[in-house]
Design a protein around this motif. Structure first.
Motif, short mmCIF file in Angstrom:
data_model
loop_
_atom_site.label_atom_id
_atom_site.label_comp_id
_atom_site.label_asym_id
_atom_site.label_seq_id
_atom_site.Cartn_x
_atom_site.Cartn_y
_atom_site.Cartn_z
N SER A 185 -12.00 5.86 10.90
CA SER A 185 -11.77 6.93 9.93
C SER A 185 -13.09 7.59 9.53
CB SER A 185 -11.08 6.37 8.68
OG SER A 185 -11.08 7.32 7.63
N ASP A 186 -13.05 8.89 9.29
CA ASP A 186 -14.24 9.62 8.86
C ASP A 186 -14.71 9.20 7.48
OD1 ASP A 186 -14.20 11.06 11.22
OD2 ASP A 186 -13.13 12.78 10.36
N THR A 187 -13.83 8.56 6.70
CA THR A 187 -14.19 8.18 5.32
C THR A 187 -14.72 6.75 5.22
OG1 THR A 187 -11.95 7.43 4.78
CG2 THR A 187 -12.47 9.76 4.39
N TRP A 188 -14.77 6.04 6.35
CA TRP A 188 -15.25 4.65 6.37
C TRP A 188 -16.61 4.58 7.04
CZ3 TRP A 188 -12.67 -0.44 5.81
CH2 TRP A 188 -11.53 -0.35 5.00
N GLN A 189 -17.44 3.66 6.56
CA GLN A 189 -18.73 3.42 7.19
C GLN A 189 -18.98 1.91 7.30
OE1 GLN A 189 -21.26 4.24 3.07
NE2 GLN A 189 -22.33 4.44 5.00
N LEU A 190 -19.75 1.54 8.31
CA LEU A 190 -20.10 0.14 8.55
C LEU A 190 -21.57 -0.08 8.24
CD1 LEU A 190 -19.42 -2.70 9.74
CD2 LEU A 190 -20.14 -1.78 11.97
N VAL A 191 -21.85 -1.16 7.48
CA VAL A 191 -23.21 -1.61 7.23
C VAL A 191 -23.28 -3.08 7.66
CG1 VAL A 191 -24.98 -2.04 5.48
CG2 VAL A 191 -23.50 -0.03 5.29
N THR A 192 -24.33 -3.45 8.36
CA THR A 192 -24.48 -4.85 8.78
C THR A 192 -25.67 -5.49 8.08
OG1 THR A 192 -25.87 -4.26 10.69
CG2 THR A 192 -23.48 -4.37 11.05
N THR A 193 -25.55 -6.80 7.89
CA THR A 193 -26.64 -7.57 7.29
C THR A 193 -26.71 -8.93 7.96
OG1 THR A 193 -27.55 -8.44 5.21
CG2 THR A 193 -25.15 -8.41 5.40
N LEU A 230 0.84 -1.19 0.00
CA LEU A 230 0.00 0.00 0.00
C LEU A 230 0.88 1.24 0.00
CD1 LEU A 230 -2.68 -0.99 2.69
CD2 LEU A 230 -2.99 -0.93 0.20
N ALA A 231 0.53 2.20 -0.84
CA ALA A 231 1.31 3.43 -0.94
C ALA A 231 0.90 4.45 0.12
CB ALA A 231 1.15 4.04 -2.33
N ARG A 232 -0.33 4.32 0.63
CA ARG A 232 -0.81 5.24 1.66
C ARG A 232 -1.80 4.50 2.54
NH1 ARG A 232 -5.76 8.02 -0.31
NH2 ARG A 232 -6.22 7.30 -2.43
N PRO A 233 -2.18 5.05 3.67
CA PRO A 233 -3.09 4.35 4.58
C PRO A 233 -4.43 4.04 3.93
CG PRO A 233 -2.03 6.17 5.72
CD PRO A 233 -1.70 6.32 4.26
N LEU A 234 -4.92 2.83 4.14
CA LEU A 234 -6.22 2.43 3.59
C LEU A 234 -7.33 3.29 4.18
CD1 LEU A 234 -6.98 0.11 1.62
CD2 LEU A 234 -7.66 -1.22 3.62
N SER A 235 -7.11 3.81 5.36
CA SER A 235 -8.12 4.64 6.03
C SER A 235 -8.39 5.94 5.28
CB SER A 235 -7.68 4.97 7.46
OG SER A 235 -6.40 5.59 7.47
N ASP A 236 -7.52 6.30 4.32
CA ASP A 236 -7.73 7.53 3.54
C ASP A 236 -8.80 7.34 2.46
OD1 ASP A 236 -5.75 8.69 5.01
OD2 ASP A 236 -4.24 8.68 3.42
N LEU A 237 -9.10 6.11 2.10
CA LEU A 237 -10.04 5.84 1.00
C LEU A 237 -11.49 5.98 1.46
CD1 LEU A 237 -8.45 2.64 -0.60
CD2 LEU A 237 -8.34 4.97 -1.48
N PRO A 238 -12.39 6.40 0.57
CA PRO A 238 -13.82 6.34 0.87
C PRO A 238 -14.25 4.87 0.81
CG PRO A 238 -13.48 7.11 -1.38
CD PRO A 238 -12.12 6.99 -0.76
N ALA A 239 -14.73 4.34 1.92
CA ALA A 239 -14.96 2.90 1.98
C ALA A 239 -16.20 2.55 2.80
CB ALA A 239 -13.74 2.20 2.59
N THR A 240 -16.80 1.45 2.42
CA THR A 240 -17.90 0.85 3.18
C THR A 240 -17.53 -0.58 3.50
OG1 THR A 240 -19.57 2.22 2.09
CG2 THR A 240 -20.33 0.18 3.15
#
Length: 233
Positions: free
Chosen positions: A204-212, A173-183
């Motif tokens: 991270s502010d750019t990550w969100q959790l969804v449960t199913t 990884l070139a930069r932290p994964l936490s920088d990406l917009p992610a779900t």
């Protein structure tokens, strides 16, 4: 309308997403399901050139660039979260969001098996004993995963041996994964809590959790629900 590139986990190819693809298309989206080298209908490629983790990362990036996809959502299930997470970094401003479906996530310098303190030896021994491939699961291994008998049959029939080097090669990884917009989509019947590394990323502010409330293979157990989650991101 959202463009999706969908990558299934270990042993599986693009066909694993058939029902999800149909639901997304019906909702007006543009999904592309991808079979990685050495799997599914591309199984023959494993005999042509060595297939490692970089082969899978490069294939995802090449697909996005070849199709000239913009504002794309990359979706990785299970093992494929590792190459998808790396590819998400590399496609730059083509990326809209990366989605991890009950998935492993890449960590710089770590591999798929390196986070399995109890199972790593068993996986590596299995790969060594079967000519460099991780053997697919059997029908009994899918018990308790919210799957119908037909779903289990389809899973078993659609599985092919998985190129072992993709599981033991280290991610870059070139930069932290936490920088990406992610779900991160957590399937609660498989395990009720995200793994510690995912829990850390979810700060991270750019990550969100969804449960199913289904098992580890939601594209087989709840394809309509999974498509609705993806389409609503």
């Amino acid at each position: 309308m959202t463009r999706f590139v969908l990558v299934a986990g270990a042993w599986l190819g693009a066909a694993a997403w058939d029902e999800v693809v149909a639901e997304l298309r019906a909702a007006g989206h543009e999904p592309y399901a991808l079979t990685l080298p050495g799997l599914g209908e591309r199984q023959h490629e494993a005999g042509e050139t060595p297939i490692g983790l970089e082969s899978h990362v490069r294939d995802i990036v090449d697909t996005v660039e070849r199709l000239d996809l913009r504002d794309v959502v990359l979706v990785g299930h299970s093992y494929s979260g590792i190459p998808v997470g790396q590819a998400a970094e590399r496609i730059g401003d083509r990326l809209s969001r990366v989605v991890f479906v009950d998935a492993n996530v890449p960590a710089d310098g770590e591999s798929f098996v390196s986070v399995w303190p109890d199972g790593r030896a068993a996986v590596e021994a299995s790969i060594a004993a079967t000519g460099g491939f991780w053997p697919p699961l059997t029908a009994a291994d899918f018990d308790g995963q919210d799957l119908t008998p037909d779903g289990i049959t389809r899973l078993v029939a659609g599985s092919t041996p998985h190129p072992g080097a993709t599981l033991t090669d280290r991610a870059t990884l070139a930069r932290p994964l936490s920088d990406l917009p992610a779900t991160y989509i957590k399937c609660l019947m498989d395990w009720p809590e995200p793994s510690p590394d995912v829990a850390e990323l979810l700060k991270s502010d750019t990550w969100q959790l969804v449960t199913t409330n289904t098992g580890h293979w939601p594209m087989f157990s709840q394809p309509r629900e999974l498509a609705a989650i993806l389409g609503g991101l």
